[in-house]
Design an enzyme around this catalytic site. Structure first.
Site, PDB file in Angstrom:
ATOM      1  N   LYS A 220      -9.939   6.186   4.594  1.00  0.00           N
ATOM      2  CA  LYS A 220     -11.204   5.733   5.159  1.00  0.00           C
ATOM      3  C   LYS A 220     -12.414   6.163   4.330  1.00  0.00           C
ATOM      4  CE  LYS A 220     -14.302   4.079   7.551  1.00  0.00           C
ATOM      5  NZ  LYS A 220     -15.007   4.031   6.299  1.00  0.00           N
TER       6      LYS A 220
ATOM      7  N   HIS B 136      -9.317   3.729  -0.891  1.00  0.00           N
ATOM      8  CA  HIS B 136      -7.940   3.234  -0.810  1.00  0.00           C
ATOM      9  C   HIS B 136      -7.631   2.287  -1.978  1.00  0.00           C
ATOM     10  CE1 HIS B 136      -4.185   1.940   0.727  1.00  0.00           C
ATOM     11  NE2 HIS B 136      -4.574   1.047   1.610  1.00  0.00           N
TER      12      HIS B 136
ATOM     13  N   CYS C  78     -12.755   0.467   8.786  1.00  0.00           N
ATOM     14  CA  CYS C  78     -11.954  -0.042   7.657  1.00  0.00           C
ATOM     15  C   CYS C  78     -12.002   0.922   6.481  1.00  0.00           C
ATOM     16  CB  CYS C  78     -12.521  -1.376   7.162  1.00  0.00           C
ATOM     17  SG  CYS C  78     -12.659  -2.653   8.423  1.00  0.00           S
ATOM     18  N   SER C  79     -10.875   1.027   5.773  1.00  0.00           N
ATOM     19  CA  SER C  79     -10.925   1.660   4.453  1.00  0.00           C
ATOM     20  C   SER C  79     -11.651   0.697   3.513  1.00  0.00           C
ATOM     21  CB  SER C  79      -9.512   1.938   3.944  1.00  0.00           C
ATOM     22  OG  SER C  79      -8.777   0.729   3.846  1.00  0.00           O
TER      23      SER C  79
ATOM     24  N   CYS D 191       0.823  -1.216   0.000  1.00  0.00           N
ATOM     25  CA  CYS D 191       0.000   0.000   0.000  1.00  0.00           C
ATOM     26  C   CYS D 191       0.857   1.266   0.000  1.00  0.00           C
ATOM     27  CB  CYS D 191      -0.943  -0.001   1.191  1.00  0.00           C
ATOM     28  SG  CYS D 191      -1.993  -1.461   1.235  1.00  0.00           S
TER      29      CYS D 191
HETATM   30  N1  COA Z   1     -16.639   1.677   5.355  1.00  0.00           N
HETATM   31  C1  COA Z   1     -17.965   1.980   5.373  1.00  0.00           C
HETATM   32  N2  COA Z   1     -18.878   1.362   4.605  1.00  0.00           N
HETATM   33  C2  COA Z   1     -18.433   0.410   3.782  1.00  0.00           C
HETATM   34  C3  COA Z   1     -17.082   0.051   3.707  1.00  0.00           C
HETATM   35  C4  COA Z   1     -16.171   0.723   4.535  1.00  0.00           C
HETATM   36  N3  COA Z   1     -14.882   0.414   4.516  1.00  0.00           N
HETATM   37  N4  COA Z   1     -16.948  -0.938   2.796  1.00  0.00           N
HETATM   38  C5  COA Z   1     -18.175  -1.184   2.303  1.00  0.00           C
HETATM   39  N5  COA Z   1     -19.075  -0.368   2.908  1.00  0.00           N
HETATM   40  C6  COA Z   1     -20.516  -0.330   2.724  1.00  0.00           C
HETATM   41  C7  COA Z   1     -20.928  -0.337   1.273  1.00  0.00           C
HETATM   42  O1  COA Z   1     -21.067   0.970   0.770  1.00  0.00           O
HETATM   43  C8  COA Z   1     -22.259  -1.029   1.342  1.00  0.00           C
HETATM   44  O2  COA Z   1     -23.233  -0.119   1.822  1.00  0.00           O
HETATM   45  P1  COA Z   1     -24.769  -0.211   1.343  1.00  0.00           P
HETATM   46  O3  COA Z   1     -25.263  -1.548   1.802  1.00  0.00           O
HETATM   47  O4  COA Z   1     -25.416   0.954   2.027  1.00  0.00           O
HETATM   48  O5  COA Z   1     -24.726  -0.102  -0.150  1.00  0.00           O
HETATM   49  C9  COA Z   1     -22.044  -2.073   2.420  1.00  0.00           C
HETATM   50  O6  COA Z   1     -21.003  -1.544   3.266  1.00  0.00           O
HETATM   51  C10 COA Z   1     -21.605  -3.431   1.907  1.00  0.00           C
HETATM   52  O7  COA Z   1     -20.560  -3.246   0.962  1.00  0.00           O
HETATM   53  P2  COA Z   1     -19.652  -4.436   0.478  1.00  0.00           P
HETATM   54  O8  COA Z   1     -18.765  -3.925  -0.612  1.00  0.00           O
HETATM   55  O9  COA Z   1     -20.511  -5.616   0.191  1.00  0.00           O
HETATM   56  O10 COA Z   1     -18.772  -4.732   1.772  1.00  0.00           O
HETATM   57  P3  COA Z   1     -17.915  -5.986   2.091  1.00  0.00           P
HETATM   58  O11 COA Z   1     -18.494  -6.636   3.290  1.00  0.00           O
HETATM   59  O12 COA Z   1     -17.729  -6.828   0.865  1.00  0.00           O
HETATM   60  O13 COA Z   1     -16.486  -5.358   2.451  1.00  0.00           O
HETATM   61  C11 COA Z   1     -14.859  -4.751   4.073  1.00  0.00           C
HETATM   62  C12 COA Z   1     -16.315  -4.600   3.625  1.00  0.00           C
HETATM   63  C13 COA Z   1     -14.639  -3.883   5.295  1.00  0.00           C
HETATM   64  C14 COA Z   1     -14.558  -6.216   4.422  1.00  0.00           C
HETATM   65  C15 COA Z   1     -13.924  -4.299   2.894  1.00  0.00           C
HETATM   66  O14 COA Z   1     -14.211  -2.964   2.589  1.00  0.00           O
HETATM   67  C16 COA Z   1     -12.460  -4.439   3.232  1.00  0.00           C
HETATM   68  O15 COA Z   1     -11.904  -5.524   3.125  1.00  0.00           O
HETATM   69  N6  COA Z   1     -11.782  -3.348   3.638  1.00  0.00           N
HETATM   70  C17 COA Z   1     -10.375  -3.391   3.996  1.00  0.00           C
HETATM   71  C18 COA Z   1      -9.526  -3.235   2.775  1.00  0.00           C
HETATM   72  C19 COA Z   1      -8.074  -3.424   3.104  1.00  0.00           C
HETATM   73  O16 COA Z   1      -7.700  -4.295   3.865  1.00  0.00           O
HETATM   74  N7  COA Z   1      -7.202  -2.619   2.496  1.00  0.00           N
HETATM   75  C20 COA Z   1      -5.791  -2.691   2.725  1.00  0.00           C
HETATM   76  C21 COA Z   1      -5.459  -2.104   4.026  1.00  0.00           C
HETATM   77  S1  COA Z   1      -3.799  -2.375   4.507  1.00  0.00           S
END
Ligand code: COA
Length: 421
Positions: A363, A367, A242-243, A93
């Protein structure tokens, strides 16, 4: 520590950023072209593409995310620069921030006068589970991933260690999310252009419209405590800690400072660059600080001749809310164990003494991992030139910092920026 000054001054004279989000109809090329076309509009006195001598591109894993390797020449060609030396940089990243450092070194050394620094990642083509596996390749695949860790899990371990050592509660992290979403709502390029209070109200309105049971959250904190609205991802980190998974690109035009006037009367100078590495998380004695961030910050401050106290604002690597808290301590803004209190007291808000992540951060802005370190500079450039629109800070921004992390801190890169009147 040996402190070396930059061989020549380096200036940023133009920036571009694509819309961040989840796009089914945009490839990495589309995103990079979008960012580049915007960059061309931001160079005050105009630019000739033929003047660009090289491309340094941050990209973590177009191979796995899109099935496309060898990304740098493809991006150079996509923006009409097929003949220049084009090089991809991969440091998880931190790929974007390290690409920036390569660009700085190229200009500072005299190798090139004008370079394009870019970052791009298209992540949402894969389902979240596969994104999680792909990102996991940036951790230690012998000792961390087989033990069951994912990136949310690794940062959850960091958060737990920090809570144990300093008495922080999970609720404290919610202040970081509230602030960054508030900033992101003022950034038209952000993935989440909505505040958490508005997000909460949207859910209430939707339930009313659909004739479903209407939630009774009294305030945004209650919303964030609701397991249905803000589910646990890896304790103590919830969804809003989470981002997100993001598609996006950003780019910068770096030039020899002595030639900056050919492009603008209002350049932003890069005066310090620090980069350090560390063992994977499992190999570190202390999980509540990133040694690489402390070393990179020390190097960047020493090179630029400034201290943490001089810095007006920073864009830091808030891949998870706990990461922002620790970043503000590692950069020397707050003492160890007090970063979460600073967030609670509003010190890191736009109207606070030390604004952090006015762009919305990773966030809320999003990202796209290889692009994030470059996108941070876009915000610093806009804030320093007073072009940040409704999220513009009050008063001058003479000095700013970017802080970009790879994995859990195995890589960190810090840059210091100066605006001169
Ligand atoms: N913050 C807030 N809302 C989020 C979000 C986040 N990070 N990620 C998704 N959403 C919301 C979506 O907008 C959606 O909202 P809605 O139902 O109102 O439309 C809902 O949550 C579901 O979205 P979806 O894409 O299905 O989420 P998910 O469960 O597949 O993924 C996480 C969510 C947190 C697991 C995923 O964003 C993730 O893995 N984040 C971390 C990424 C990471 O590790 N990056 C590297 C860092 S070192």
């Amino acid at each position: 520590m040996t402190v070396r000054k930059l061989g020549r001054g380096v200036a940023v004279v133009g920036v571009g950023i694509s819309k961040f989000g989840a796009f089914t109809d945009k490839t990495s090329r589309d995103l990079f072209v979008e960012a580049y076309l915007e960059l061309r509009t931001t160079v005050d006195k105009g630019m000739e593409p033929a003047a660009i001598e090289a491309l340094y591109l941050g990209n973590f894993s177009s191979d796995l995310f899109e099935g496309q390797g060898h990304t740098a020449p493809i991006m150079a060609d996509a923006v009409g620069l097929p003949q220049i030396p084009a090089m991809r940089v991969e440091d998880a990243c931190a790929s974007g921030g390290i690409a920036l450092r390569q660009g700085v070194m190229a200009v500072a050394s005299g190798m090139h006068d004008v370079v394009l620094v870019g970052g791009v990642e298209r992540m949402t083509r894969l389902p979240t589970a596969q994104v999680t596996d792909t990102l996991g390749a940036a951790a230690d695949v012998l000792y961390e991933i087989p033990a069951g860790f994912t990136f949310p899990g690794l940062y959850a371990a960091i958060a737990t260690a920090y809570m144990h050592k300093y008495g922080m509660a999970p609720e404290h992290l919610m202040n970081v999310a509230l602030k960054n979403h508030e900033n992101g709502a003022l950034n038209p390029k952000a993935q989440f252009g909505v505040t958490i209070p508005d997000w909460m109200q949207g859910r209430i309105t939707a339930a009313q419209r659909k004739g479903k049971p209407v939630p009774t959250w009294a305030d945004p904190m209650e919303f964030l405590h609701d397991d249905a609205a803000n589910p646990m991802v890896a304790w103590p980190l919830r969804l809003f800690d989470c981002s997100p998974v993001t598609d996006g690109a950003a780019c910068l035009l770096l030039v020899d400072a002595e030639r900056a006037h050919e492009y603008t009367d209002n350049p932003v100078y890069i005066i310090g660059s620090g980069h350090a590495s560390d063992a994977p998380l499992h190999g570190r004695a202390d999980m509540t600080t990133l040694g690489a961030a402390r070393s990179a910050a020390a190097a960047a401050y020493a090179q630029s001749g400034v201290s943490a106290a001089d810095i007006r604002m920073a864009e830091v690597h808030d891949c998870f809310t706990i990461a922002e808290v620790i970043a503000t301590e590692d950069l020397g803004f707050f003492a160890p164990g007090t970063g979460f209190k600073a967030a609670e007291d509003g010190v890191t808000a736009r109207d606070g003494a030390r604004p952090i992540n006015t762009s919305g951060g990773l966030k809320a802005k999003g990202h796209p991992v290889g692009a994030s370190g470059v996108a941070q500079v876009v915000e610093v450039f806009k804030q320093m030139r007073r072009e940040a629109g409704p999220r513009q800070l009050q008063g001058d921004v003479p000095l700013a910092v970017t802080h970009n992390v790879g994995a859990t801190g195995s890589t960190c890169v810090v840059h210091v920026y100066e605006r001169r009147d």
